[in-house]
Motif scaffolding. Structure first.
Motif, PDB file in Angstrom:
ATOM      1  N   ASN A 104     -72.759  31.051 -44.738  1.00 46.13           N
ATOM      2  CA  ASN A 104     -74.046  31.702 -44.500  1.00 46.13           C
ATOM      3  C   ASN A 104     -74.770  30.999 -43.370  1.00 46.13           C
ATOM      4  OD1 ASN A 104     -73.847  33.617 -46.607  1.00 46.13           O
ATOM      5  ND2 ASN A 104     -74.359  32.022 -48.074  1.00 46.13           N
ATOM      6  N   LEU A 105     -75.188  31.769 -42.380  1.00 50.09           N
ATOM      7  CA  LEU A 105     -75.908  31.234 -41.224  1.00 50.09           C
ATOM      8  C   LEU A 105     -77.255  31.922 -41.127  1.00 50.09           C
ATOM      9  CD1 LEU A 105     -72.978  31.399 -38.667  1.00 50.09           C
ATOM     10  CD2 LEU A 105     -73.739  29.405 -39.946  1.00 50.09           C
ATOM     11  N   GLY A 106     -78.246  31.210 -40.651  1.00 51.78           N
ATOM     12  CA  GLY A 106     -79.581  31.779 -40.523  1.00 51.78           C
ATOM     13  C   GLY A 106     -79.983  31.999 -39.083  1.00 51.78           C
ATOM     14  N   PHE A 107     -80.583  33.129 -38.820  1.00 50.13           N
ATOM     15  CA  PHE A 107     -81.083  33.455 -37.489  1.00 50.13           C
ATOM     16  C   PHE A 107     -82.492  33.981 -37.638  1.00 50.13           C
ATOM     17  CE2 PHE A 107     -76.511  33.738 -37.189  1.00 50.13           C
ATOM     18  CZ  PHE A 107     -76.258  33.007 -36.042  1.00 50.13           C
ATOM     19  N   SER A 108     -83.380  33.523 -36.814  1.00 57.33           N
ATOM     20  CA  SER A 108     -84.786  33.902 -36.934  1.00 57.33           C
ATOM     21  C   SER A 108     -85.043  35.362 -36.598  1.00 57.33           C
ATOM     22  CB  SER A 108     -85.653  33.012 -36.042  1.00 57.33           C
ATOM     23  OG  SER A 108     -85.232  33.119 -34.699  1.00 57.33           O
ATOM     24  N   ASP A 109     -84.187  35.956 -35.778  1.00 58.84           N
ATOM     25  CA  ASP A 109     -84.338  37.375 -35.455  1.00 58.84           C
ATOM     26  C   ASP A 109     -82.996  37.947 -35.001  1.00 58.84           C
ATOM     27  OD1 ASP A 109     -84.098  37.035 -32.492  1.00 58.84           O
ATOM     28  OD2 ASP A 109     -86.025  36.022 -32.722  1.00 58.84           O
ATOM     29  N   ALA A 110     -82.955  39.260 -34.896  1.00 64.72           N
ATOM     30  CA  ALA A 110     -81.712  39.953 -34.554  1.00 64.72           C
ATOM     31  C   ALA A 110     -81.257  39.638 -33.133  1.00 64.72           C
ATOM     32  CB  ALA A 110     -81.891  41.462 -34.729  1.00 64.72           C
ATOM     33  N   PHE A 111     -82.193  39.415 -32.234  1.00 67.16           N
ATOM     34  CA  PHE A 111     -81.805  39.132 -30.847  1.00 67.16           C
ATOM     35  C   PHE A 111     -81.060  37.806 -30.742  1.00 67.16           C
ATOM     36  CE2 PHE A 111     -85.392  42.075 -29.881  1.00 67.16           C
ATOM     37  CZ  PHE A 111     -84.609  43.074 -29.343  1.00 67.16           C
ATOM     38  N   LEU A 112     -81.498  36.804 -31.488  1.00 71.36           N
ATOM     39  CA  LEU A 112     -80.809  35.523 -31.487  1.00 71.36           C
ATOM     40  C   LEU A 112     -79.415  35.674 -32.091  1.00 71.36           C
ATOM     41  CD1 LEU A 112     -80.904  32.501 -30.901  1.00 71.36           C
ATOM     42  CD2 LEU A 112     -81.898  32.187 -33.177  1.00 71.36           C
ATOM     43  N   LEU A 113     -79.316  36.435 -33.156  1.00 71.46           N
ATOM     44  CA  LEU A 113     -78.011  36.694 -33.776  1.00 71.46           C
ATOM     45  C   LEU A 113     -77.080  37.401 -32.799  1.00 71.46           C
ATOM     46  CD1 LEU A 113     -75.956  36.962 -36.056  1.00 71.46           C
ATOM     47  CD2 LEU A 113     -77.300  38.881 -36.935  1.00 71.46           C
ATOM     48  N   MET A 114     -77.582  38.444 -32.126  1.00 73.12           N
ATOM     49  CA  MET A 114     -76.747  39.169 -31.166  1.00 73.12           C
ATOM     50  C   MET A 114     -76.357  38.290 -29.975  1.00 73.12           C
ATOM     51  SD  MET A 114     -78.175  43.083 -31.222  1.00 73.12           S
ATOM     52  CE  MET A 114     -79.918  42.836 -31.504  1.00 73.12           C
ATOM     53  N   GLU A 115     -77.252  37.402 -29.561  1.00 71.41           N
ATOM     54  CA  GLU A 115     -76.911  36.479 -28.475  1.00 71.41           C
ATOM     55  C   GLU A 115     -75.764  35.559 -28.899  1.00 71.41           C
ATOM     56  OE1 GLU A 115     -78.797  32.814 -25.862  1.00 71.41           O
ATOM     57  OE2 GLU A 115     -80.086  33.900 -27.250  1.00 71.41           O
ATOM     58  N   HIS A 116     -75.834  35.048 -30.121  1.00 71.12           N
ATOM     59  CA  HIS A 116     -74.757  34.176 -30.608  1.00 71.12           C
ATOM     60  C   HIS A 116     -73.435  34.934 -30.700  1.00 71.12           C
ATOM     61  CE1 HIS A 116     -76.592  30.265 -31.828  1.00 71.12           C
ATOM     62  NE2 HIS A 116     -77.672  30.971 -31.578  1.00 71.12           N
ATOM     63  N   LEU A 117     -73.479  36.149 -31.168  1.00 71.43           N
ATOM     64  CA  LEU A 117     -72.259  36.951 -31.242  1.00 71.43           C
ATOM     65  C   LEU A 117     -71.667  37.170 -29.855  1.00 71.43           C
ATOM     66  CD1 LEU A 117     -73.334  39.608 -33.887  1.00 71.43           C
ATOM     67  CD2 LEU A 117     -71.681  37.761 -34.200  1.00 71.43           C
ATOM     68  N   GLN A 118     -72.524  37.462 -28.896  1.00 71.91           N
ATOM     69  CA  GLN A 118     -72.056  37.676 -27.527  1.00 71.91           C
ATOM     70  C   GLN A 118     -71.452  36.404 -26.949  1.00 71.91           C
ATOM     71  OE1 GLN A 118     -75.093  38.498 -24.596  1.00 71.91           O
ATOM     72  NE2 GLN A 118     -73.697  39.782 -23.438  1.00 71.91           N
ATOM     73  N   ARG A 119     -72.072  35.264 -27.185  1.00 69.79           N
ATOM     74  CA  ARG A 119     -71.559  33.997 -26.648  1.00 69.79           C
ATOM     75  C   ARG A 119     -70.262  33.567 -27.327  1.00 69.79           C
ATOM     76  NH1 ARG A 119     -76.211  30.066 -24.567  1.00 69.79           N
ATOM     77  NH2 ARG A 119     -77.503  31.646 -23.560  1.00 69.79           N
ATOM     78  N   MET A 120     -70.027  34.069 -28.555  1.00 70.54           N
ATOM     79  CA  MET A 120     -68.754  33.795 -29.233  1.00 70.54           C
ATOM     80  C   MET A 120     -67.648  34.699 -28.715  1.00 70.54           C
ATOM     81  SD  MET A 120     -69.946  33.155 -33.216  1.00 70.54           S
ATOM     82  CE  MET A 120     -69.214  34.665 -33.660  1.00 70.54           C
ATOM     83  N   GLY A 121     -68.008  35.639 -27.862  1.00 72.89           N
ATOM     84  CA  GLY A 121     -67.015  36.548 -27.321  1.00 72.89           C
ATOM     85  C   GLY A 121     -66.817  37.783 -28.167  1.00 72.89           C
ATOM     86  N   GLU A 122     -67.687  37.970 -29.157  1.00 72.26           N
ATOM     87  CA  GLU A 122     -67.583  39.155 -30.001  1.00 72.26           C
ATOM     88  C   GLU A 122     -68.208  40.338 -29.269  1.00 72.26           C
ATOM     89  OE1 GLU A 122     -65.952  39.368 -32.837  1.00 72.26           O
ATOM     90  OE2 GLU A 122     -65.455  37.249 -32.692  1.00 72.26           O
ATOM     91  N   GLY A 123     -67.528  41.435 -29.302  1.00 78.46           N
ATOM     92  CA  GLY A 123     -68.031  42.625 -28.652  1.00 78.46           C
ATOM     93  C   GLY A 123     -67.522  43.861 -29.366  1.00 78.46           C
ATOM     94  N   ASN A 124     -67.914  44.974 -28.884  1.00 81.00           N
ATOM     95  CA  ASN A 124     -67.527  46.228 -29.494  1.00 81.00           C
ATOM     96  C   ASN A 124     -66.259  46.737 -28.827  1.00 81.00           C
ATOM     97  OD1 ASN A 124     -67.297  48.721 -30.633  1.00 81.00           O
ATOM     98  ND2 ASN A 124     -69.372  49.388 -30.147  1.00 81.00           N
ATOM     99  N   ALA A 125     -65.151  46.674 -29.546  1.00 80.34           N
ATOM    100  CA  ALA A 125     -63.875  47.143 -29.010  1.00 80.34           C
ATOM    101  C   ALA A 125     -63.514  48.517 -29.540  1.00 80.34           C
ATOM    102  CB  ALA A 125     -62.772  46.148 -29.363  1.00 80.34           C
ATOM    103  N   SER A 126     -64.434  49.169 -30.231  1.00 80.43           N
ATOM    104  CA  SER A 126     -64.160  50.497 -30.788  1.00 80.43           C
ATOM    105  C   SER A 126     -64.019  51.518 -29.672  1.00 80.43           C
ATOM    106  CB  SER A 126     -65.291  50.931 -31.722  1.00 80.43           C
ATOM    107  OG  SER A 126     -65.404  50.043 -32.805  1.00 80.43           O
ATOM    108  N   SER A 127     -63.005  52.343 -29.771  1.00 77.82           N
ATOM    109  CA  SER A 127     -62.786  53.344 -28.729  1.00 77.82           C
ATOM    110  C   SER A 127     -63.810  54.475 -28.794  1.00 77.82           C
ATOM    111  CB  SER A 127     -61.376  53.917 -28.833  1.00 77.82           C
ATOM    112  OG  SER A 127     -61.192  54.557 -30.079  1.00 77.82           O
ATOM    113  N   GLY A 128     -64.425  54.706 -29.951  1.00 78.91           N
ATOM    114  CA  GLY A 128     -65.383  55.793 -30.097  1.00 78.91           C
ATOM    115  C   GLY A 128     -66.825  55.388 -29.884  1.00 78.91           C
ATOM    116  N   ARG A 129     -67.039  54.227 -29.305  1.00 80.01           N
ATOM    117  CA  ARG A 129     -68.408  53.737 -29.157  1.00 80.01           C
ATOM    118  C   ARG A 129     -69.125  54.438 -28.003  1.00 80.01           C
ATOM    119  NH1 ARG A 129     -65.385  49.928 -26.236  1.00 80.01           N
ATOM    120  NH2 ARG A 129     -66.317  49.391 -24.247  1.00 80.01           N
TER     121      ARG A 129
END
Length: 131
Positions: free
Chosen positions: A62-87
């Motif tokens: 369990n990790l804590g993030f003060s807001d969604a933007f910080l969470l999305m920034e961390h996901l982006q910096r981890m290299g996580e992205g949307n690889a769905s073909s229907g996006r």
């Protein structure tokens, strides 16, 4: 040790916030993450690949993030992205702002000391969960 992966119940708060924001702003929902593999299916896949008696261990972090933007920034910096073909090619800023507001309202980071007597609560228990 063979591999590590995120499980099917990863980031439910962010996922539900995005769904609610898109329903409100766009009138529909597009996929933002690829489908997660259910942990119960991993053993079957390993057996089908020729492994005998595979052992699967699940750790929930369990990790804590003060807001969604910080969470999305961390996901982006981890290299996580949307690889769905229907996006969708792009998600509008209004949708992101709405998702962040929904995330903040529905899943606030609990920083007060009201849980001190509750032994099941740990300071690290927060709303952005990764399985």
């Amino acid at each position: 040790f063979l591999f590590a992966m995120v499980g099917g119940s990863t980031l439910p708060e962010l996922r539900s916030s995005m769904v609610l924001a898109e329903m409100e702003r766009d009138g529909g929902v597009s996929p933002h993450v690829g489908p997660f593999v259910d942990v119960s299916d991993v053993g079957s896949l390993l057996v089908a690949a020729g492994f005998q008696l595979p052992t699967i261990d699940v750790d929930t972090v369990n990790l804590g993030f003060s807001d969604a933007f910080l969470l999305m920034e961390h996901l982006q910096r981890m290299g996580e992205g949307n690889a769905s073909s229907g996006r969708k090619d792009r998600v509008g800023i209004n949708t992101f702002l709405a998702a962040a507001s929904i995330y903040q309202d529905l899943f606030p980071l609990d920083t007060d000391d009201t849980h001190k007597g509750d032994t099941s609560y740990k300071d690290s228990d927060v709303h952005a969960s990764v399985q």
